[in-house]
Structures are given as structure tokens and as C-alpha cells.
Design a protein around this motif. Sequence first.
Motif, PDB file in Angstrom:
ATOM      1  N   LEU A  38      29.030  57.046  29.893  1.00  0.00           N
ATOM      2  CA  LEU A  38      29.179  55.596  29.777  1.00  0.00           C
ATOM      3  C   LEU A  38      30.138  55.094  30.863  1.00  0.00           C
ATOM      4  O   LEU A  38      31.175  55.708  31.099  1.00  0.00           O
ATOM      5  N   PRO A  39      29.800  53.965  31.475  1.00  0.00           N
ATOM      6  CA  PRO A  39      30.695  53.426  32.509  1.00  0.00           C
ATOM      7  C   PRO A  39      32.125  53.243  31.999  1.00  0.00           C
ATOM      8  O   PRO A  39      33.080  53.493  32.733  1.00  0.00           O
ATOM      9  N   VAL A  40      32.269  52.851  30.717  1.00  0.00           N
ATOM     10  CA  VAL A  40      33.617  52.566  30.206  1.00  0.00           C
ATOM     11  C   VAL A  40      34.481  53.825  30.226  1.00  0.00           C
ATOM     12  O   VAL A  40      35.709  53.746  30.333  1.00  0.00           O
ATOM     13  N   TYR A  41      33.878  55.009  30.148  1.00  0.00           N
ATOM     14  CA  TYR A  41      34.649  56.252  30.187  1.00  0.00           C
ATOM     15  C   TYR A  41      34.566  56.946  31.547  1.00  0.00           C
ATOM     16  O   TYR A  41      34.961  58.101  31.681  1.00  0.00           O
ATOM     17  N   ARG A  42      34.018  56.258  32.524  1.00  0.00           N
ATOM     18  CA  ARG A  42      33.950  56.849  33.867  1.00  0.00           C
ATOM     19  C   ARG A  42      34.674  55.985  34.888  1.00  0.00           C
ATOM     20  O   ARG A  42      35.357  56.487  35.760  1.00  0.00           O
ATOM     21  N   GLU A  43      34.488  54.667  34.750  1.00  0.00           N
ATOM     22  CA  GLU A  43      35.066  53.773  35.754  1.00  0.00           C
ATOM     23  C   GLU A  43      36.468  53.359  35.335  1.00  0.00           C
ATOM     24  O   GLU A  43      36.734  53.168  34.147  1.00  0.00           O
ATOM     25  N   HIS A  44      37.345  53.224  36.331  1.00  0.00           N
ATOM     26  CA  HIS A  44      38.756  52.897  36.072  1.00  0.00           C
ATOM     27  C   HIS A  44      39.336  53.877  35.043  1.00  0.00           C
ATOM     28  O   HIS A  44      40.021  53.468  34.113  1.00  0.00           O
ATOM     29  N   TRP A  45      38.991  55.107  35.178  1.00  0.00           N
ATOM     30  CA  TRP A  45      39.440  56.121  34.221  1.00  0.00           C
ATOM     31  C   TRP A  45      40.565  56.902  34.879  1.00  0.00           C
ATOM     32  O   TRP A  45      40.351  57.762  35.712  1.00  0.00           O
ATOM     33  N   ASP A  46      41.802  56.580  34.512  1.00  0.00           N
ATOM     34  CA  ASP A  46      42.971  57.216  35.117  1.00  0.00           C
ATOM     35  C   ASP A  46      43.823  57.802  33.997  1.00  0.00           C
ATOM     36  O   ASP A  46      44.351  57.059  33.166  1.00  0.00           O
ATOM     37  N   THR A  47      43.935  59.123  33.976  1.00  0.00           N
ATOM     38  CA  THR A  47      44.678  59.751  32.880  1.00  0.00           C
ATOM     39  C   THR A  47      46.138  60.004  33.264  1.00  0.00           C
ATOM     40  O   THR A  47      46.882  60.581  32.481  1.00  0.00           O
ATOM     41  N   THR A  48      46.526  59.572  34.469  1.00  0.00           N
ATOM     42  CA  THR A  48      47.890  59.876  34.918  1.00  0.00           C
ATOM     43  C   THR A  48      48.802  58.652  34.873  1.00  0.00           C
ATOM     44  O   THR A  48      50.016  58.785  34.843  1.00  0.00           O
ATOM     45  N   GLN A  49      48.223  57.452  34.895  1.00  0.00           N
ATOM     46  CA  GLN A  49      49.054  56.248  34.951  1.00  0.00           C
ATOM     47  C   GLN A  49      48.689  55.299  33.814  1.00  0.00           C
ATOM     48  O   GLN A  49      47.540  55.281  33.369  1.00  0.00           O
ATOM     49  N   VAL A  50      49.674  54.493  33.396  1.00  0.00           N
ATOM     50  CA  VAL A  50      49.399  53.603  32.272  1.00  0.00           C
ATOM     51  C   VAL A  50      48.394  52.516  32.645  1.00  0.00           C
ATOM     52  O   VAL A  50      47.556  52.137  31.830  1.00  0.00           O
ATOM     53  N   PHE A  51      48.477  52.022  33.888  1.00  0.00           N
ATOM     54  CA  PHE A  51      47.536  50.964  34.285  1.00  0.00           C
ATOM     55  C   PHE A  51      46.344  51.572  35.015  1.00  0.00           C
ATOM     56  O   PHE A  51      46.514  52.341  35.958  1.00  0.00           O
ATOM     57  N   ALA A  52      45.161  51.211  34.567  1.00  0.00           N
ATOM     58  CA  ALA A  52      43.965  51.847  35.116  1.00  0.00           C
ATOM     59  C   ALA A  52      43.075  50.863  35.882  1.00  0.00           C
ATOM     60  O   ALA A  52      42.162  51.271  36.576  1.00  0.00           O
ATOM     61  N   TYR A  53      43.336  49.573  35.714  1.00  0.00           N
ATOM     62  CA  TYR A  53      42.424  48.575  36.298  1.00  0.00           C
ATOM     63  C   TYR A  53      43.113  47.834  37.450  1.00  0.00           C
ATOM     64  O   TYR A  53      43.142  46.612  37.487  1.00  0.00           O
ATOM     65  N   ARG A  54      43.693  48.597  38.375  1.00  0.00           N
ATOM     66  CA  ARG A  54      44.470  47.963  39.425  1.00  0.00           C
ATOM     67  C   ARG A  54      43.643  47.046  40.315  1.00  0.00           C
ATOM     68  O   ARG A  54      44.179  46.099  40.889  1.00  0.00           O
ATOM     69  N   SER A  55      42.348  47.319  40.427  1.00  0.00           N
ATOM     70  CA  SER A  55      41.530  46.497  41.335  1.00  0.00           C
ATOM     71  C   SER A  55      40.974  45.252  40.647  1.00  0.00           C
ATOM     72  O   SER A  55      40.294  44.452  41.277  1.00  0.00           O
ATOM     73  N   ILE A  56      41.246  45.097  39.350  1.00  0.00           N
ATOM     74  CA  ILE A  56      40.719  43.922  38.644  1.00  0.00           C
ATOM     75  C   ILE A  56      41.863  42.967  38.303  1.00  0.00           C
ATOM     76  O   ILE A  56      42.850  43.358  37.688  1.00  0.00           O
ATOM     77  N   GLU A  57      41.705  41.727  38.733  1.00  0.00           N
ATOM     78  CA  GLU A  57      42.713  40.707  38.471  1.00  0.00           C
ATOM     79  C   GLU A  57      42.302  39.890  37.238  1.00  0.00           C
ATOM     80  O   GLU A  57      41.123  39.857  36.878  1.00  0.00           O
ATOM     81  N   LEU A  58      43.282  39.202  36.680  1.00  0.00           N
ATOM     82  CA  LEU A  58      42.992  38.323  35.555  1.00  0.00           C
ATOM     83  C   LEU A  58      41.906  37.306  35.937  1.00  0.00           C
ATOM     84  O   LEU A  58      41.010  37.001  35.151  1.00  0.00           O
ATOM     85  N   ALA A  59      41.989  36.813  37.174  1.00  0.00           N
ATOM     86  CA  ALA A  59      41.023  35.806  37.634  1.00  0.00           C
ATOM     87  C   ALA A  59      39.592  36.331  37.638  1.00  0.00           C
ATOM     88  O   ALA A  59      38.631  35.564  37.556  1.00  0.00           O
ATOM     89  N   ASP A  60      39.445  37.651  37.737  1.00  0.00           N
ATOM     90  CA  ASP A  60      38.099  38.241  37.789  1.00  0.00           C
ATOM     91  C   ASP A  60      37.429  38.283  36.412  1.00  0.00           C
ATOM     92  O   ASP A  60      36.222  38.517  36.313  1.00  0.00           O
ATOM     93  N   LEU A  61      38.199  38.105  35.366  1.00  0.00           N
ATOM     94  CA  LEU A  61      37.635  38.259  34.019  1.00  0.00           C
ATOM     95  C   LEU A  61      36.882  36.994  33.596  1.00  0.00           C
ATOM     96  O   LEU A  61      37.244  35.887  33.994  1.00  0.00           O
ATOM     97  N   PRO A  62      35.838  37.154  32.780  1.00  0.00           N
ATOM     98  CA  PRO A  62      35.081  35.981  32.314  1.00  0.00           C
ATOM     99  C   PRO A  62      35.924  35.152  31.327  1.00  0.00           C
ATOM    100  O   PRO A  62      36.914  35.655  30.794  1.00  0.00           O
ATOM    101  N   PRO A  63      35.527  33.900  31.082  1.00  0.00           N
ATOM    102  CA  PRO A  63      36.312  33.031  30.185  1.00  0.00           C
ATOM    103  C   PRO A  63      36.403  33.591  28.768  1.00  0.00           C
ATOM    104  O   PRO A  63      37.408  33.389  28.094  1.00  0.00           O
ATOM    105  N   VAL A  64      35.347  34.266  28.320  1.00  0.00           N
ATOM    106  CA  VAL A  64      35.364  34.834  26.968  1.00  0.00           C
ATOM    107  C   VAL A  64      34.764  36.242  27.024  1.00  0.00           C
ATOM    108  O   VAL A  64      33.746  36.461  27.678  1.00  0.00           O
TER     109      VAL A  64
END
Length: 355
Positions: free
Chosen positions: A78-104
Amino acid sequence: MNFQSILISLLTITLSYSSCPLTSAPRRPVRYSTPNLEDLPQRAIDTLDTPDPETKVILYSNNTWSYYRPTLQTLDELPVYREHWDTTQVFAYRSIELADLPPVIDLNLISALSDFHYPVKGKVISKYGRRGRRNHNGVDIPLLMGEPVYATFDGRIRYSKYNTGGFGNLVIIRHKNGLETWYAHLSKRNVETEQYVKAGQIIGFIGSTGRSRGPHLHYEMRYCDQTFDPEFIVDFESGQIRYQTFALEKSFFNINSRASDQLEEEDDWDDSFSLLASESNDNTSEDILERITNPQKSQAKAGINQSNAVYHTIRQGDMLSKLAIRYGVSVDQICRLNGISRTTILRLGRKLRIK
Ligand SMILES: [Zn+2]
């Protein structure tokens, strides 16, 4: 015998049993003695979609059905367990900004196949929100050292290690809907990264590791690293989930967006929140950081709080109701100030805050 004729015969049996009974004797439970479903050849005839894209319902030729449960190998892909999957650091979505997220973001929280279990059950003494110059990105629930902490939903362990940034022993679970739940200050971690867990599985135990001043769970919910108030979803005091699906609005990622301001049923405990908020300013694990970075200010703040406070040390025979009368306050106020309930056993020598 084909599927339709079986269906018709089953319907006929049902109708004959449910037609008006002639006597008033208690109706016997409907029993399908014939045909015996177990004896029929089982052949998949159709699959149906469910709200969960990874889950199907399979219909069989003998008029039974079952869920198709994906294997762990399927989950791994599943993409959710493959993409942005970082087991070494607390933050995993460094390339995604708040602005990139949909309204809901529609979060499917529970279904027939995915369950919920409270992480811990107890009073939130420090809520999500701003703490002076810092943000409190989760909720704090004080509990006894060593009490179990449970996985909130099914998921996969993305992070399980000692975090030197203040969280202490930290476990982060990523769930299939993309939501992450964070469990900090644990005394012991019970899971390893990459492992799959079920809702209700014990993932660790209450502790006070990291920047913490006493045994408690610091609990966060994040989506793409962005925090929101977990009290939108979990009622920690009752241990219940509030929604089956939750529309996570972008505005909820604001630190000032608190569930207690928006949930109608909680209006009547707003007063206790303000009491708790003033009390917990002094009490949160994260405030210790402020002591380090700004010792004079935090000492002054602590001094102000203490000068107005009234404490009572528990002696033989003390009861909450008697204390309330003696000090002219309500039992509820004492409970709120100390994070206890009316039935809490008062240990001799315990110092309770009264005002
Ligand atoms: Zn906290």
C-alpha cells in the motif's frame, strides 16, 4: 440448484415460519434445517466493494459471504506504508506542506474490519493548544507508572525508539487512512518498527521518560506531520470514539483550533477547562523546556500560580465532601484541580490542591 433458487427456498422457509402463529406460545427461533448451508458447495459468485478500498465482500453460491482480508504482503505494498515511510525520524512528510493538503480529508476511522480502542482512559489535564510561546501539540493524560498503552487503530509501527528531542520513549503508528498516532514518555516500548498492530494491542507502558515531570501519556494525532486536537476524535474520559468517519478540515491543523471549542456536548465543561488550563500551565511536561530556555520568566510564573493556590495534606478520616465544606469549594473543583475522580482513594500524606 442455482443461487436464485436457493434464495427463493430460503425466503419461503422464512415466510412460513414468520406467518401468524396460531397459539401464543413463544415463537421458536427460525432454523434453516434444510438445505444445510455447510453441505452446499461453496463457490465465489461475486465480490462487492466496501468503503475500505482494500476490503471486499465475497458472495458465495451457498448464499453466505465473507470479507476478503488483505494479506500482510498486500499491506506492505500500500502506498501509505511505502511512501514517506521513515523509521528513523519523527517527521516523515518533509516534502509535503500544509498548503499542499486538500481543504477536507475524509478519514475512515472504524468499519466492520477496523476497530478502535482508547490509547488510555483518563482525564486530559493538559489540552491541545498554545502554551505561552510554545505549542502543545497533543494531550496529556496522567496515569500510574506502568499502565498499558493501547494502539488506537490497526496500523503499522513507523517509529519506535528513544527520542532525544523530549518525547522520551516514543511510538508512532501509521494507520491505513494515513492518520498517525503518537505515544510519548513511555517507560517501555512493546513494539518494533515495521510491525503491524491491531487496535487494542499493548504497544508500551506509561512512563515519564524524556521531558516529563511525572507519569503520563502525551498523545498526538497527525496527518502528513500536521497536528490537530485528538479530542476531536477520542473522548478520553469515557474511552469512546466520537465518529465513524471524520471530516478533517484543514483549519483543524491550527494550534488554536480546539475540539472543546467546537463540540456542542462539551459546552458545559468549559469552566473546568479554564481552571485546568491555568493549573496545567504549571504542570505540563513540555513546560520544563521553558524552564531551560527562560528560567527567570518561568520561575516568576510558577511563583504567581503558587501564591494563589491553597493546598491540603490528607490526614486520617479526610473525605472529599468534608474538605469541600471546610474550604467552601465544590467536590468537582477539587477533583478537577487534582485530576482525580470522586471515587479516588485518598492516600494519607497526599497533597491536594483546593483552590
Ligand atoms: Zn504533552
